[in-house]
Design an enzyme around this catalytic site. Structure first.
Site, PDB file in Angstrom:
ATOM      1  N   HIS A   1      53.576  40.537  36.595  1.00  0.00           N
ATOM      2  CA  HIS A   1      52.541  40.484  37.624  1.00  0.00           C
ATOM      3  C   HIS A   1      51.850  41.853  37.770  1.00  0.00           C
ATOM      4  O   HIS A   1      50.625  41.943  37.828  1.00  0.00           O
ATOM      5  CB  HIS A   1      53.207  40.044  38.931  1.00  0.00           C
ATOM      6  CG  HIS A   1      52.269  39.824  40.065  1.00  0.00           C
ATOM      7  ND1 HIS A   1      52.703  39.628  41.351  1.00  0.00           N
ATOM      8  CD2 HIS A   1      50.919  39.758  40.117  1.00  0.00           C
ATOM      9  CE1 HIS A   1      51.659  39.451  42.148  1.00  0.00           C
ATOM     10  NE2 HIS A   1      50.567  39.540  41.420  1.00  0.00           N
TER      11      HIS A   1
ATOM     12  N   GLU B   1      49.033  49.820  41.566  1.00  0.00           N
ATOM     13  CA  GLU B   1      49.110  48.363  41.511  1.00  0.00           C
ATOM     14  C   GLU B   1      50.532  47.869  41.741  1.00  0.00           C
ATOM     15  O   GLU B   1      50.741  46.792  42.276  1.00  0.00           O
ATOM     16  CB  GLU B   1      48.601  47.850  40.156  1.00  0.00           C
ATOM     17  CG  GLU B   1      47.136  48.162  39.898  1.00  0.00           C
ATOM     18  CD  GLU B   1      46.186  47.503  40.896  1.00  0.00           C
ATOM     19  OE1 GLU B   1      46.466  46.360  41.309  1.00  0.00           O
ATOM     20  OE2 GLU B   1      45.179  48.146  41.269  1.00  0.00           O
TER      21      GLU B   1
ATOM     22  N   GLU C   1      49.666  42.401  34.848  1.00  0.00           N
ATOM     23  CA  GLU C   1      48.449  41.582  34.944  1.00  0.00           C
ATOM     24  C   GLU C   1      47.393  42.298  35.795  1.00  0.00           C
ATOM     25  O   GLU C   1      46.208  42.318  35.461  1.00  0.00           O
ATOM     26  CB  GLU C   1      48.800  40.217  35.541  1.00  0.00           C
ATOM     27  CG  GLU C   1      47.616  39.332  35.838  1.00  0.00           C
ATOM     28  CD  GLU C   1      47.573  38.898  37.276  1.00  0.00           C
ATOM     29  OE1 GLU C   1      46.590  39.268  37.959  1.00  0.00           O
ATOM     30  OE2 GLU C   1      48.511  38.221  37.740  1.00  0.00           O
ATOM     31  N   HIS C   2      47.831  42.909  36.898  1.00  0.00           N
ATOM     32  CA  HIS C   2      46.884  43.681  37.707  1.00  0.00           C
ATOM     33  C   HIS C   2      46.405  44.910  36.946  1.00  0.00           C
ATOM     34  O   HIS C   2      45.227  45.254  36.986  1.00  0.00           O
ATOM     35  CB  HIS C   2      47.575  44.195  38.977  1.00  0.00           C
ATOM     36  CG  HIS C   2      47.654  43.203  40.072  1.00  0.00           C
ATOM     37  ND1 HIS C   2      47.069  43.420  41.291  1.00  0.00           N
ATOM     38  CD2 HIS C   2      48.260  42.005  40.154  1.00  0.00           C
ATOM     39  CE1 HIS C   2      47.310  42.387  42.082  1.00  0.00           C
ATOM     40  NE2 HIS C   2      48.033  41.511  41.420  1.00  0.00           N
TER      41      HIS C   2
ATOM     42  N   GLU D   1      51.284  42.289  48.233  1.00  0.00           N
ATOM     43  CA  GLU D   1      50.965  40.887  47.968  1.00  0.00           C
ATOM     44  C   GLU D   1      52.253  40.071  48.052  1.00  0.00           C
ATOM     45  O   GLU D   1      52.307  39.017  48.689  1.00  0.00           O
ATOM     46  CB  GLU D   1      50.333  40.762  46.583  1.00  0.00           C
ATOM     47  CG  GLU D   1      49.974  39.335  46.211  1.00  0.00           C
ATOM     48  CD  GLU D   1      49.525  39.204  44.757  1.00  0.00           C
ATOM     49  OE1 GLU D   1      49.086  40.207  44.170  1.00  0.00           O
ATOM     50  OE2 GLU D   1      49.626  38.082  44.227  1.00  0.00           O
TER      51      GLU D   1
HETATM   52 ZN   LIG Z   1      48.664  39.675  42.285  1.00  0.00          ZN
END
Ligand SMILES: [Zn+2]
Length: 1096
Positions: free
Chosen positions: A178, A256, A181-182, A278
Site C-alpha cells: 500500500h 507516504e 502504491e502511494h 488512512e
Molecule cells: Zn491509500
C-alpha cells in the site's frame, strides 16, 4: 456478485442533490469516497449493499485504495449517472468473472501465431481471439526478453484504458504494498517532481486515474478518450512503476508511509504518514474490522492472513530497506501484466511498452510472487474480536456475528462458479431473497453483514451475518443462518425467484452499464481476476456459453437439482467455517491511543538531546520540502495538452421537450442497445415540513411493502422478471437566482423496449397500489437506516460534516440534512420508539406524503432511448399519466429553514477526524464565474493537497463549491489534526493572493476542469444529466458562457477569488466529526469554540 440485482431492488433513501451526488456521478467511481461529500447519503438503501461496498474495499480488497480526492460539483452535476449504479458497477465486474474459472493448466504457449510487427518490437503473439461478448479482438502477447504479458483489446470504444498490475503478496502487516502504491506516484526518472500523479489530476482529460492495492496485487489504471492525453498518462504511469524516485528517497517513504514528527524538542513525538492515517481511519470502522478479521481467520496460512494495507500498530516496524527491496523484487516486467483497451493503434501500444520493457532482464519474480493456496480446515473455527464503540450506547445490543466459508482449495470449473454466483443472487441479491429476508425479519439484528460470495481472491468465500445483535442472540443468528440454508437445500427456490434472477443478470449483461467506470476497466478487472493467478485471461470475458448451459440445466432438471447440491457441498457440509463475533469495547479506542502514546514516549526517552535536535531538524526539513513548490522545469516534464486540443463547445445532449396528456415529457434520442430509461419526477414542495425526514423511508416502502394483491416478495420478483430495475429517491437542490429550493421525488426505471408497457404498469403499481400497512417491515427499514447512518458517520464523516454545514447555510441543505444528516439519525432514533406505539400515525403520514406528491400537476417525464423506442413508448406513458390523480395545485409549504450557524463538533469514537469549514459566497456578494471551477480545483490539488494531506498527514483535503447554492466548503478526510487544519483553510486566500504562476499553471487547471466538465457518460447518464439541467434551469447558452469563462481563466481571477474566500475565513461556520480527545483539546485551546454533540 449479485450487484446487478441491487439495482432492481434499490429502494429509496438517495438524498440526491446535484452538488452532493451519489457515488456514480463522478467519473472515478472508485476514487471517490473522499470527494463526494454526501455520496454515502445517497448510496443505497439497504444495508447489504452498503456493506458490500465496504467489503470490497476492506475485506475482499481490504485496502482498495481510493487515491485522488477530486471534488467538483460542476462535474458531478453534469456527469450524473444512475444513483444506484454504484453497486451495479462495482459488482458488474464480479458478476461473471467468477463464472469463469479456467483450467489451472492454462499455458500461454499452447496457442500462438506469428505477428511480424510485434516480433520486431520484441513481442511474440501467444493467442488471438475475437470475443463476441465485448465485440473485441483480443490478443495476448509475451515480451520475449522479460516474459511480461500484455493483453491488447481492440474495438471501437473511444474510452481507452491502460493498466499495469503486479502480483504483490505481503509477508506481514507493515503495509508495504500500500505504501509503495502511494509512493511510486511521487516522482520518477523522466518526471522528477513531487507528485506527477497530482499534475495529471490537475491537467489531463483522464476519464479514470487511480491506483489500487488488493490483498495480493497492485493495480495502476488510467483512461482517456483523447488519444494524445491517453499516451501521456500511460507514459507517466509506466515511468512511475518501473523507475520511481521513492526507492532512493527516504523522505517519500516517510511522507507516504510513516515517520516520527517532532516540531520542537520540548513537544511530544507523534507518528505521521498518509497511509498511517488512512489505515487508522480504516481501523476505526467496525465493518472494516469485521471484514479484515474474517479474511485473516479464513486464510491464516497464506498472504491473505496479513493486511496488505498496513496495521497502524505494525506500520512503524517497516524499514526503508525492506520497502526498497519489495519494489526491486516485484515491480519488474517479469511479474507484470499489462492491459490495453480501446480504439487506438495496436502496434503503437507495443512500441510504447518496448521502450520500457527492453531495459530489463528476465527475473524470477513471477515464481517468487506466487500466491499459495489455503488448505481447508477439518473443523470449524470461532474468533472473538473487539471493536471501538462509544461509551454509554446500548453496548449489549451492538454485537456483530458473521459466518464465513472458504469454498474450495482448488479453482472451480466454469459452470460451478457461474452457478454459485447465481445462487448468491438467489440467496441475498434482493430484499425479497430468502436468506436476506429471513435474517432481517427475525428481529435478531439491524442489518446484514458479510458480502455473500466473494471471488476476487485466489479461492472463493461465502460470508453472511448480522450486526446490531444482542449478546444473548448471537447463537440464535448462527442457528438461523444454518437452518435457513438447510431448508433452502431441501425445498429449493420458487420459479419466480429463479426467473427474476435470470432476467436481472441477463439484463445487466446486455446493458453493460458500468456507470462512470470505464467499460474497459471493468473488463480488465474481470480478466485480471484470473490472469493474476496464471489462469486464462480470455475466459472471464466470455459468459454466453456457460450462462446458456446453466439456463438449460435449470430448465431440464429444475432449480433444486442445480442449487441444492451446491448449498450442501460448499456450505452446509464444508468444515472450513469461521465464525466471527465482534464485541463493542468502549475502551478500545483510548487503549489503542494509550499504547501508541507509550511507544512514542519510550522512543523519546531513549533519545539523547542531540537525537531530539536532529529529529526536529529532520521534521522541519521534510516540511520544508513538502511545502516548496516544484521548479518550473520539473513541472514542464509532465506532458500536457494545450488549450488548442480542447473543444470550444460543451458536449451536447439531444433533448426534445414535448407534452403528453398535459404533462411535460423530455426525450433524448440516443443509442441504448434497445433499453428504455425513464425518470418520472414529482414535485415535493407542498409537503409539510415535519414529514420531510420520513421521505427516504416512504421511498423504500413503495418498493418493499407490497400491494393488496401482491406481497412485497411477489412485487419484487415481478420487477426483477420484467424490468432492469426500479428505484425511488428524493432529489433536492438550490436553484441559482432563486430563494426557493427545488425538491422532487424521482422514480427511475429501465427495461428492454419490448417491456415498456410492463415497466410503466409496475411503476404505477408501486406509486398507487402499495399499502403502508406492514409495521414489522417498516420497523426493519428504520433499524437498517439507522445502522447505515451510523456506519456513514464513522466512515464518511466528511459527508456528514458537509451536510451539517449546508443545513446552516441554505435551505436546500437543510432539507438534505433532514433526510441524510445528523438530524436524520436523531429522527430515526426517535422513530424506532414511535413505530412501536404509534404505527397508525406513521402509516397515515406515509399516506399523506403520497397524497401530496402524486399528481399530474408538477409531474415531469424523462425518456432516453433511440427514436423508434421513444415513439413507441409514448402510448404507454400516456396511459400511465391518465391513471395519475389531478389535484389542484397546493400552495407550496414554506421550508425556508436553517440550523443555527454555530460551530459544532460531532463526537464519535474514532482516531481520525473530518474537519469542515464553509460559507455561502452568494450571500457575501460573489457572482458566479466559470473561473470558480478552475480555481477551486486548483486549491484542492495544490494548497489543500500539499498542506492538509502531504504535510498534515490526512488522507485527503479538498474544497467543494456548490454553484447552485453558493456554499463553498473546505473538508478534510481521515485527518489527524483539527484546529491546525482550520488554520490551513484560513490561509487559502493568502495562498491565492501570493500565487505566482507561469502560463502553464492556469492552462493545466483549465484543461483539468474541462476534463471534469466533459467527463465520459453512458447514454442513461446523459439523459439523466440533461434532466437535471432542465430542472435546475441551466440552459445551453449558460453552459457555453461558463465554458468560455473556464477557458479564459487568468491569474487575476485567482487573485479576485481570494476576496470571496476571505468571507469563509472571517464568517465561515465550522463542523467537525472528531474524536473526544481532539475535541477537548480544541476547546481547551480556544474556549467554547465548538458546541459538542455526541452522536454515537
Ligand atoms: Zn491509500
Amino acid at each position: 456478485m449479485s450487484y446487478t440485482i441491487l439495482h432492481s431492488t434499490t429502494t429509496s433513501s438517495h438524498h440526491h442533490r446535484p452538488s452532493k451526488p451519489p457515488l456514480t456521478m463522478e467519473r472515478a467511481v472508485l476514487l471517490r469516497s473522499i470527494t463526494s461529500r454526501a455520496a454515502p447519503a445517497c448510496i443505497r438503501s439497504f444495508s447489504r449493499s452498503s456493506h458490500r461496498l465496504s467489503s470490497i474495499r476492506h475485506r475482499l480488497i481490504p485496502n482498495f485504495h481510493r487515491r485522488s480526492p477530486l471534488g467538483h460539483d460542476f462535474r458531478r452535476h453534469i456527469s450524473t449517472a444512475l444513483p444506484s449504479l454504484v453497486q451495479f458497477n462495482s459488482r458488474f465486474s464480479h458478476i461473471f468473472p467468477k463464472a469463469i474459472a479456467t483450467s489451472p493448466q492454462f499455458s500461454p504457449d499452447a496457442v500462438g501465431g506469428y505477428d511480424e510487427a510485434a516480433d520486431k518490437l520484441g513481442f511474440e503473439k501467444v493467442s488471438e481471439q475475437f470475443i463476441e461478448e465485448c465485440k473485441s479482438t483480443t490478443i495476448l502477447y509475451r515480451h520475449k526478453k522479460t516474459g511480461c504479458e500484455v493483453m491488447s483489446v481492440l474495438n471501437d470504444d473511444e474510452n481507452k484504458v491502460f493498466g499495469v498490475v503486479f502480483r504483490t503478496p505481503p509477508k506481514d502487516s507493515t503495509g508495504i504494498p500500500h505504501i509503495l502504491e502511494h509512493s511510486v506516484l511521487c516522482g520518477s526518472r523522466k518526471y522528477p517532481l513531487k507528485e506527477p500523479f497530482v499534475e495529471l489530476l490537475k491537467g489531463s482529460l483522464h476519464t479514470f486515474l487511480n491506483a489500487f492495492t488488493y490483498p495480493d496485487r497492485t493495480c495502476y489504471p488510467v483512461a482517456s478518450t483523447n488519444t494524445k492525453d491517453f499516451y501521456n498518462l500511460v507514459d507517466v504511469y509506466l515511468d512511475a512503476v518501473f523507475f520511481p524516485k521513492c526507492v532512493e528517497d527516504i523522505q517519500t517513504f516517510q511522507q507516504e508511509g510513516w515517520h516520527y514528527e517532532l516540531n520542537d524538542p520540548s513537544e511530544e513525538i507523534t507518528y505521521k504518514g498518509v497511509v498511517f492515517n488512512e489505515m487508522k481511519g480504516v481501523y476505526s470502522q467496525p465493518d472494516n474490522i469485521l471484514g479484515r478479521t474474517s479474511q485473516q481467520a479464513v486464510f491464516p496460512d497464506n498472504a491473505y492472513g496479513v493486511d496488505s494495507g498496513g496495521d497502524p500498530q505494525v506500520i512503524p516496524a517497516l524499514t526503508f530497506e525492506e520497502f526498497k527491496d519489495f519494489h526491486r523484487k516485484y515491480y519488474h516486467p517479469s511479474n507484470a501484466r499489462i492491459w490495453f483497451y480501446g480504439d487506438d493503434d495496436a502496434n503503437e501500444r507495443l512500441r510504447i511498452l518496448s521502450e520500457y520493457l527492453d531495459m530489463f532482464e528476465a527475473s524470477p519474480a513471477r515464481l517468487e510472487s506466487k500466491i499459495e493456496t489455503q488448505k481447508l480446515f477439518s473443523k470449524p473455527v470461532r474468533v472473538v474480536e473487539k471493536y471501538p464503540a462509544a461509551e454509554g450506547g446500548d453496548l449489549k445490543k451492538n454485537h456483530m456475528v458473521c459466518l464465513n466459508w472458504l469454498l474450495s482449495d482448488e479453482p472451480l470449473d466454469l459452470e460451478t462458479e457461474l452457478a454459485l454466483g447465481f445462487l448468491d443472487h438467489l440467496l441475498l441479491g434482493t430484499p425479497a431473497s430468502p436468506l436476506r429476508k429471513i435474517l432481517l425479519e427475525s428481529g435478531l439484528g439491524d442489518a446484514i453483514v458479510g458480502g455473500g460470495i466473494e471471488d476476487e481472491l485466489l479461492q472463493p468465500q461465502f460470508s453472511i451475518g448480522l450486526k446490531g445483535v444482542s449478546d444473548e442472540n448471537i447463537q440464535k443468528v448462527e442457528a438461523l443462518i444454518m437452518t435457513t440454508l438447510e431448508n433452502l437445500a431441501n425445498e429449493g427456490f420458487n420459479m419466480e425467484a429463479v426467473e427474476a434472477s435470470m432476467n436481472t443478470i441477463e439484463f445487466s449483461l446486455r446493458e453493460n452499464n458500468t456507470g462512470s467506470f470505464p467499460r474497459g476497466l471493468a473488463l480488465m478487472l474481470r480478466a485480471v481476476g484470473k490472469w493474476i493467478y496464471d489462469l486464462d485471461p480470455f475466459e472471464p470475458l466470455k459468459y454466453q456459453e456457460p450462462l446458456a448451459a446453466l439456463k438449460a440445466g435449470i430448465e431440464k432438471e429444475g432449480s433444486k437439482a442445480v442449487f441444492a447440491p451446491l448449498i450442501e457441498k460448499y456450505i452446509l457440509n464444508n468444515t472450513h467455517r469461521v465464525t466471527i463475533e465482534m464485541q463493542p469495547d468502549p475502551e478500545k479506542a483510548s487503549k489503542d491511543e494509550a499504547v501508541e502514546r507509550e511507544n512514542l514516549d519510550r522512543v523519546k526517552q531513549s533519545m539523547t538531546e542531540e537525537d531530539l535536535a536532529e529529529l526536529t531538524r529532520l521534521t522541519h526539513e521534510l516540511k520544508l520540502k513538502q511545502e516548496t513548490p516544484d521548479p518550473p522545469e520539473a513541472l514542464k516534464s509532465v506532458p500536457s495538452l494545450s488549450l488548442q486540443d480542447i473543444p470550444k463547445k460543451p458536449i451536447q445532449i439531444p433533448i426534445e421537450v414535448g407534452d403528453i396528456n398535459g404533462v411535460k415529457v423530455l426525450q433524448h434520442d440516443l443509442f441504448t442497445n434497445d433499453v428504455l430509461y425513464s425518470e418520472i419526477v414529482f414535485d415535493m414542495s407542498s409537503l409539510k415540513q415535519e414529514l420531510l425526514p420520513l421521505v427516504p423511508l416512504f421511498c423504500q416502502s413503495l418498493l418493499e411493502m407490497g400491494t393488496k394483491d401482491l406481497d412485497f416478495v411477489q412485487l419484487n420478483q415481478l420487477i426483477g422478471r420484467k424490468t432492469g430495475g426500479i428505484s425511488v429517491f428524493p432529489f433536492t437542490s438550490s436553484k441559482r437566482g432563486s430563494d426557493t429550493p427545488i425538491s422532487h421525488i424521482i422514480v427511475r426505471g429501465k427495461a428492454m423496449s419490448a417491456r415498456t408497457e410492463d415497466l410503466f404498469h409496475l411503476i404505477n403499481c408501486i406509486l398507487q397500489d402499495v399499502q403502508f400497512t406492514d409495521q414489522r417491515r417498516f420497523k426493519q427499514f428504520v433499524s437498517q437506516s439507522k445502522a447505515r447512518m451510523e456506519n456513514r458517520l464513522r466512515g464518511s464523516g466528511h459527508g456528514i460534516a458537509a451536510a451539517r454545514m449546508d443545513a446552516k447555510l441554505n435551505s436546500a441543505g437543510w432539507i438534505g440534512e433532514q433526510m441524510g444528516g445528523i438530524s436524520y439519525l436523531e429522527f430515526l432514533k426517535d422513530l424506532e420508539e414511535k413505530v412501536e406505539h404509534d404505527w397508525s400515525g406513521i402509516s397515515a403520514s406515509l399516506e399523506e406524503i403520497r397524497k401530496s406528491l402524486l399528481s399530474k400537476n408538477g409531474c415531469l417525464v424523462n425518456l432516453t432511448s433511440d427514436g423508434k423506442n421513444l415513439k413507441n413508448s409514448e402510448k404507454h406513458v400516456g396511459k400511465f399519466l391518465d391513471l395519475l390523480p389531478t389535484t389542484s395545485s397546493v400552495a407550496s409549504a414554506s421550508w425556508n429553514t436553517r440550523i443555527p450557524s454555530i460551530n459544532e463538533a460531532i463526537v464519535i469514537p474514532t482516531q481520525v477526524n473530518y474537519v469542515g469549514k464553509a460559507a455561502n459566497l452568494y450571500e457575501t456578494g460573489y457572482q458566479l464565474k466559470g473561473s470558480a471551477y478552475v480555481i477551486s480545483k486548483h486549491i484542492s490539488n495544490t494548497w489543500l493537497w500539499d498542506r492538509v494531506r502531504v504535510s498534515g498527514g490526512a488522507y485527503g483535503g479538498f474544497c467543494d463549491f456548490d454553484t447552485h447554492s453558493g456554499v463553498f466548503s473546505f473538508l478534510s478526510y481521515r485527518d489527524p489534526n483539527l484546529l491546525k487544519t482550520l488554520d490551513i483553510y484560513d490561509g487559502t486566500s493568502d495562498f491565492l493572493r501570493q500565487m505566482e504562476m507561469d502560463d502553464d499553471t492556469p492552462t493545466k487547471a483549465i484543461i483539468g476542469t474541462i476534463g471534469d466538465v466533459d467527463s465520459y457518460q453512458l447514454p442513461d447518464a446523459k439523459g439523466y444529466s440533461s434532466l437535471l439541467r432542465y430542472l435546475l434551469g441551466i440552459t445551453e447558452e449558460e453552459r457555453q458562457v461558463r465554458r468560455e469563462e473556464i477557458l479564459s481563466t487568468r491569474l487575476s481571477d485567482f487573485q479576485d477569488f481570494a476576496n470571496a474566500i476571505d468571507a469563509i475565513k472571517d464568517k465561515g461556520v465550522v463542523v467537525a466529526v472528531a474524536s473526544p480527545d481532539d475535541t477537548d483539546a480544541a476547546n481547551k485551546e480556544r474556549p467554547n469554540f465548538f458546541q459538542v454533540k455526541k452522536a454515537l
